[in-house]
Design a protein around this motif. Structure first.
Motif, PDB file in Angstrom:
ATOM      1  N   GLN A 105       9.243   1.549   3.521  1.00  0.00           N
ATOM      2  CA  GLN A 105       8.610   0.268   3.848  1.00  0.00           C
ATOM      3  C   GLN A 105       7.834  -0.273   2.651  1.00  0.00           C
ATOM      4  OE1 GLN A 105       7.102  -1.270   7.621  1.00  0.00           O
ATOM      5  NE2 GLN A 105       6.926   0.871   8.235  1.00  0.00           N
ATOM      6  N   SER A 106       7.152   0.601   1.921  1.00  0.00           N
ATOM      7  CA  SER A 106       6.408   0.159   0.739  1.00  0.00           C
ATOM      8  C   SER A 106       7.361  -0.393  -0.315  1.00  0.00           C
ATOM      9  CB  SER A 106       5.602   1.324   0.164  1.00  0.00           C
ATOM     10  OG  SER A 106       4.672   1.803   1.113  1.00  0.00           O
ATOM     11  N   LEU A 107       8.497   0.297  -0.510  1.00  0.00           N
ATOM     12  CA  LEU A 107       9.490  -0.189  -1.471  1.00  0.00           C
ATOM     13  C   LEU A 107      10.043  -1.537  -1.036  1.00  0.00           C
ATOM     14  CD1 LEU A 107      11.263   0.276  -3.963  1.00  0.00           C
ATOM     15  CD2 LEU A 107      12.866   1.528  -2.486  1.00  0.00           C
ATOM     16  N   GLY A 108      10.323  -1.675   0.258  1.00  0.00           N
ATOM     17  CA  GLY A 108      10.829  -2.945   0.777  1.00  0.00           C
ATOM     18  C   GLY A 108       9.830  -4.073   0.604  1.00  0.00           C
TER      19      GLY A 108
ATOM     20  N   LEU B  25       8.376  -9.413  -4.906  1.00  0.00           N
ATOM     21  CA  LEU B  25       8.999  -9.943  -6.124  1.00  0.00           C
ATOM     22  C   LEU B  25       9.878 -11.144  -5.807  1.00  0.00           C
ATOM     23  CD1 LEU B  25      10.065  -6.744  -8.137  1.00  0.00           C
ATOM     24  CD2 LEU B  25       8.195  -8.325  -8.630  1.00  0.00           C
ATOM     25  N   LEU B  26      10.663 -11.030  -4.737  1.00  0.00           N
ATOM     26  CA  LEU B  26      11.557 -12.124  -4.351  1.00  0.00           C
ATOM     27  C   LEU B  26      10.761 -13.362  -3.968  1.00  0.00           C
ATOM     28  CD1 LEU B  26      14.530 -12.887  -3.863  1.00  0.00           C
ATOM     29  CD2 LEU B  26      14.228 -12.134  -1.493  1.00  0.00           C
TER      30      LEU B  26
ATOM     31  N   VAL C 224       0.868  -1.174   0.000  1.00  0.00           N
ATOM     32  CA  VAL C 224       0.000   0.000   0.000  1.00  0.00           C
ATOM     33  C   VAL C 224       0.907   1.225   0.000  1.00  0.00           C
ATOM     34  CG1 VAL C 224      -1.765   1.274   1.239  1.00  0.00           C
ATOM     35  CG2 VAL C 224      -1.777  -1.231   1.299  1.00  0.00           C
ATOM     36  N   TYR C 225       0.882   1.992  -1.076  1.00  0.00           N
ATOM     37  CA  TYR C 225       1.775   3.134  -1.201  1.00  0.00           C
ATOM     38  C   TYR C 225       1.181   4.318  -0.444  1.00  0.00           C
ATOM     39  CZ  TYR C 225       4.167   0.443  -4.726  1.00  0.00           C
ATOM     40  OH  TYR C 225       4.858  -0.536  -5.365  1.00  0.00           O
ATOM     41  N   ALA C 226       1.979   4.850   0.438  1.00  0.00           N
ATOM     42  CA  ALA C 226       1.548   5.995   1.234  1.00  0.00           C
ATOM     43  C   ALA C 226       2.511   7.151   0.986  1.00  0.00           C
ATOM     44  CB  ALA C 226       1.531   5.619   2.719  1.00  0.00           C
TER      45      ALA C 226
ATOM     46  N   TRP D 226      13.830   3.436  12.922  1.00  0.00           N
ATOM     47  CA  TRP D 226      13.533   4.423  11.890  1.00  0.00           C
ATOM     48  C   TRP D 226      12.849   3.776  10.684  1.00  0.00           C
ATOM     49  CZ3 TRP D 226      17.774   8.705  11.023  1.00  0.00           C
ATOM     50  CH2 TRP D 226      17.945   9.417  12.211  1.00  0.00           C
ATOM     51  N   LEU D 227      13.378   2.628  10.251  1.00  0.00           N
ATOM     52  CA  LEU D 227      12.794   1.963   9.087  1.00  0.00           C
ATOM     53  C   LEU D 227      11.340   1.579   9.331  1.00  0.00           C
ATOM     54  CD1 LEU D 227      15.759  -0.326   7.977  1.00  0.00           C
ATOM     55  CD2 LEU D 227      14.763   1.552   6.667  1.00  0.00           C
ATOM     56  N   ARG D 228      11.028   1.159  10.554  1.00  0.00           N
ATOM     57  CA  ARG D 228       9.657   0.768  10.870  1.00  0.00           C
ATOM     58  C   ARG D 228       8.716   1.965  10.918  1.00  0.00           C
ATOM     59  NH1 ARG D 228      11.334  -3.680  15.534  1.00  0.00           N
ATOM     60  NH2 ARG D 228      11.456  -5.488  14.127  1.00  0.00           N
ATOM     61  N   ARG D 229       9.273   3.168  11.045  1.00  0.00           N
ATOM     62  CA  ARG D 229       8.433   4.373  11.086  1.00  0.00           C
ATOM     63  C   ARG D 229       8.258   5.004   9.722  1.00  0.00           C
ATOM     64  NH1 ARG D 229      11.195   7.133  16.492  1.00  0.00           N
ATOM     65  NH2 ARG D 229      10.264   5.700  18.017  1.00  0.00           N
ATOM     66  N   THR D 230       8.995   4.522   8.712  1.00  0.00           N
ATOM     67  CA  THR D 230       8.872   5.108   7.390  1.00  0.00           C
ATOM     68  C   THR D 230       7.617   4.601   6.678  1.00  0.00           C
ATOM     69  OG1 THR D 230      10.199   3.334   6.395  1.00  0.00           O
ATOM     70  CG2 THR D 230      11.374   5.302   7.157  1.00  0.00           C
ATOM     71  N   GLU D 231       7.253   5.254   5.608  1.00  0.00           N
ATOM     72  CA  GLU D 231       6.120   4.845   4.783  1.00  0.00           C
ATOM     73  C   GLU D 231       6.597   4.407   3.395  1.00  0.00           C
ATOM     74  OE1 GLU D 231       3.115   4.368   5.617  1.00  0.00           O
ATOM     75  OE2 GLU D 231       3.039   5.302   7.595  1.00  0.00           O
ATOM     76  N   ARG D 232       7.245   5.323   2.686  1.00  0.00           N
ATOM     77  CA  ARG D 232       7.695   5.015   1.339  1.00  0.00           C
ATOM     78  C   ARG D 232       8.740   3.890   1.324  1.00  0.00           C
ATOM     79  NH1 ARG D 232       4.828   6.369  -3.155  1.00  0.00           N
ATOM     80  NH2 ARG D 232       4.024   8.496  -3.000  1.00  0.00           N
TER      81      ARG D 232
END
Length: 575
Positions: free
Chosen positions: A295-298, A304-305, A13-15, A287-293
């Motif tokens: 996390q969406s990219l990850g 895909l993997l 879900v892209y935020a 920090w990574l857990r608080r990001t939006e974009r």
């Protein structure tokens, strides 16, 4: 058939980007730029015989650190793939186990110089006119100092999955693919990460031999910390050695904070226990857990993997690793044993022919005696290291806050190359007229004792919290506490650490028993100094003889001692 959601991550879900995305964006961009720049430098044109300039100017150290770190992470990725393939095949197929485990014993006992002398020319021929061939040779050399430890760790973890968890996997009718991702890898993850840290540090220990390569009577020094150290040792420049140590410390701190600490904090969720315990923390993971974009990219990349793995799963979704139902029939197993026996007989015949025609039996007896000297050193040093580091490792592993503080320190000490201790040992032995047979011995264990420490820390960190409370409630204290609780709990991990520390000590004997500082050389009696001398003289038959006899010692030690301890750990001491 399980639902597809079982195998794939949640829908992406892209935020909108938040402030944590913007805070981490410079770090992500810097990492991408450095990766692209380092990869471009590895593929520059190069012809064998051309000199790659190495400067002792301190301003070049950040660039050298980048090149060395990239090589080590590439080798670490290859080591991870190799370890997973080895552990799965060796635990799922008994016939493969009979072949792969002795093969790993042999590979572990071959010194890094042996791999380089065989592979460098082939890699250069594979990429003519490009530096990539030499880079691949260096990465492969680092791989040989990392992979065996990780492979043994993963193999031991797969073999010691708790019985109740294996039974639960059978009750839920998990396929081999499902069990691998839902049980085996999660159970092995904490120990694997600690061993990845140790393998990364082990790469530093042999970085000089990996980056300062000799081939076809040509000396190739790749830009990196290892070549910088080799130049400093040749020039007897103590100041440059100090700068190299500082650069190593910076590198260890960076990849500890940006790579290993977030992974260890993330792996806390894989601890198998009913009562929650103390967890490690990582500012970057928070920090990574608080990001939006980000996390969406990850999630998108993970999706895909997972789908690419899904294509593989349709063809390899067999039974559970421990069920052995994919084993061949007894007749096929006997055929396989006969093939292995025939290969061993053929190798023995070739070895006897080689000895008779090239070196002679008197030389064989001499090298066996030298091997015995090194064997005594290895066993004494492993015993002393166990007395020191097993209690310390248990204390660190059972205290996550202390582990977080000492993690980078332990990695730096494990990464400290023995070559940097040469000035102290050579000058001390020459000045005080000491016996090299005794005083060079600590160099053998200096870099390999950390295999014991890291594995014991990994074993202690996975002791279930409820077991700790039970031991405390029944009042276990003193010697009884160690005999009935602590030592059995870390014993499987200790055996893994002892195997890799033993193999590493045999390998390190080449640089520890034959030490050079400038134009001064000090050597001890042992098979390591024999191989180093023959390598310097270019006597290939005697190099092969020394490596072969070292393999015999390592394989015998593994078969008659460490394998029996492994079986004891699996049968009696698995929690």
């Amino acid at each position: 058939m399980a639902d597809k959601k079982t195998f794939f991550p949640r829908q992406v879900v892209y935020a909108g980007a938040n402030r944590w995305d913007w805070a981490l964006l410079p770090l992500v961009l810097a990492a991408l730029v450095l990766l692209a720049y380092g990869a471009r430098q590895m593929t520059t044109p190069y012809q064998l015989g051309a000199v790659l300039p190495i400067s002792l100017d301190a301003s070049y150290l950040p660039y050298y650190l980048l090149r060395t770190t990239l090589r080590m992470f590439m080798a670490l990725a290859a080591s991870l793939v190799f370890s997973v393939m080895f552990a799965v095949l060796a635990t799922k197929y008994r016939a493969m186990e009979k072949f792969l485990v002795p093969m790993l014993d042999i590979l572990q006992s071959i010194p890094i110089l042996g791999f380089l002398s065989i592979t460098v020319t082939g890699f250069i021929a594979l990429f003519p006119g490009s530096l990539l061939g030499v880079e691949c040779a260096a990465i492969f050399a680092i791989f040989t100092s990392q992979a065996w430890n990780m492979a043994f760790s993963l193999y031991q973890s797969f073999r010691t999955v708790p019985v109740e968890l294996a039974e639960a996997a059978r009750v839920f009718q998990l396929s081999g693919w499902q069990r691998f991702w839902r049980l085996d890898m999660p159970f092995a993850m904490p120990s694997l990460l600690w061993n990845m840290m140790m393998s990364m540090s082990g790469g530093w220990f042999f970085v000089v031999a990996s980056e300062a390569i000799s081939v076809s009577k040509q000396n190739i020094k790749l830009p990196g910390i290892g070549s910088y150290i080799a130049m400093a040792i040749e020039a007897k420049d103590l100041g440059a050695i100090g700068l190299a140590v500082g650069a190593m410390l910076v590198g260890v701190l960076l990849y500890d904070q940006l790579f290993f600490r977030p992974l260890l904090a993330w792996a806390d969720k894989f601890r198998f226990e009913e009562i929650g315990g103390e967890e490690q923390s990582s500012w970057l993971l928070t920090w990574l857990r608080r990001t939006e974009r980000l996390q969406s990219l990850g999630d998108f990349l993970a999706n895909l993997l997972a789908r690419s793995f899904g294509l593989f799963r349709h063809h390899h979704d067999g039974t559970s690793i421990k069920s052995r139902s994919t084993e061949p029939s007894p007749e096929m197993e006997r055929v396989w044993d006969a093939v292995l026996a025939a290969l061993i007989l053929f190798a023995t015949w070739q070895l006897l022919s080689f000895i008779h025609s090239k070196v002679g039996w008197a030389e064989v007896g001499h090298v066996f005696v030298l091997g015995f000297y090194t064997f005594v050193r290895v066993m004494l040093l492993i015993g002393l290291a166990a007395l020191v580091w097993v209690p310390i490792g248990i204390w660190i592993g059972m205290n996550p806050k202390i582990a977080a503080r000492l993690q980078a320190v332990a990695q730096f000490l494990a990464a400290f190359p023995a070559n940097l201790m040469f000035p102290v040992f050579v000058l001390g032995i020459v000045h005080f007229h000491l016996t090299p047979d005794i005083w060079l011995s600590p160099l053998m264990i200096f870099g390999t004792q950390w295999y014991l420490l890291f594995n014991v820390i990994a074993g202690a960190s996975t002791i279930p919290t409820e077991l700790r409370f039970a031991a405390r409630n029944i009042g276990l204290k003193g010697l009884l506490r160690w005999r009935r609780y602590l030592l059995p709990a870390v014993f499987p991990s200790f055996v893994t650490g002892a195997i890799t520390a033993s193999g590493g000590s045999w390998n390190a004997s080449i640089v520890a028993e034959y030490v050079t500082w400038g134009d001064t050389t000090v050597k001890a009696h042992g098979i390591g100094s024999y191989i180093a001398e023959m390598t310097a003289a270019g006597d290939f038959p005697r190099i092969a003889l020394g490596i072969g006899i070292m393999c015999v010692y390592v394989m015998s030690l593994n078969h008659f001692l460490w394998r029996r301890l492994y079986r004891m750990a699996e049968d009696r001491l698995t929690f």
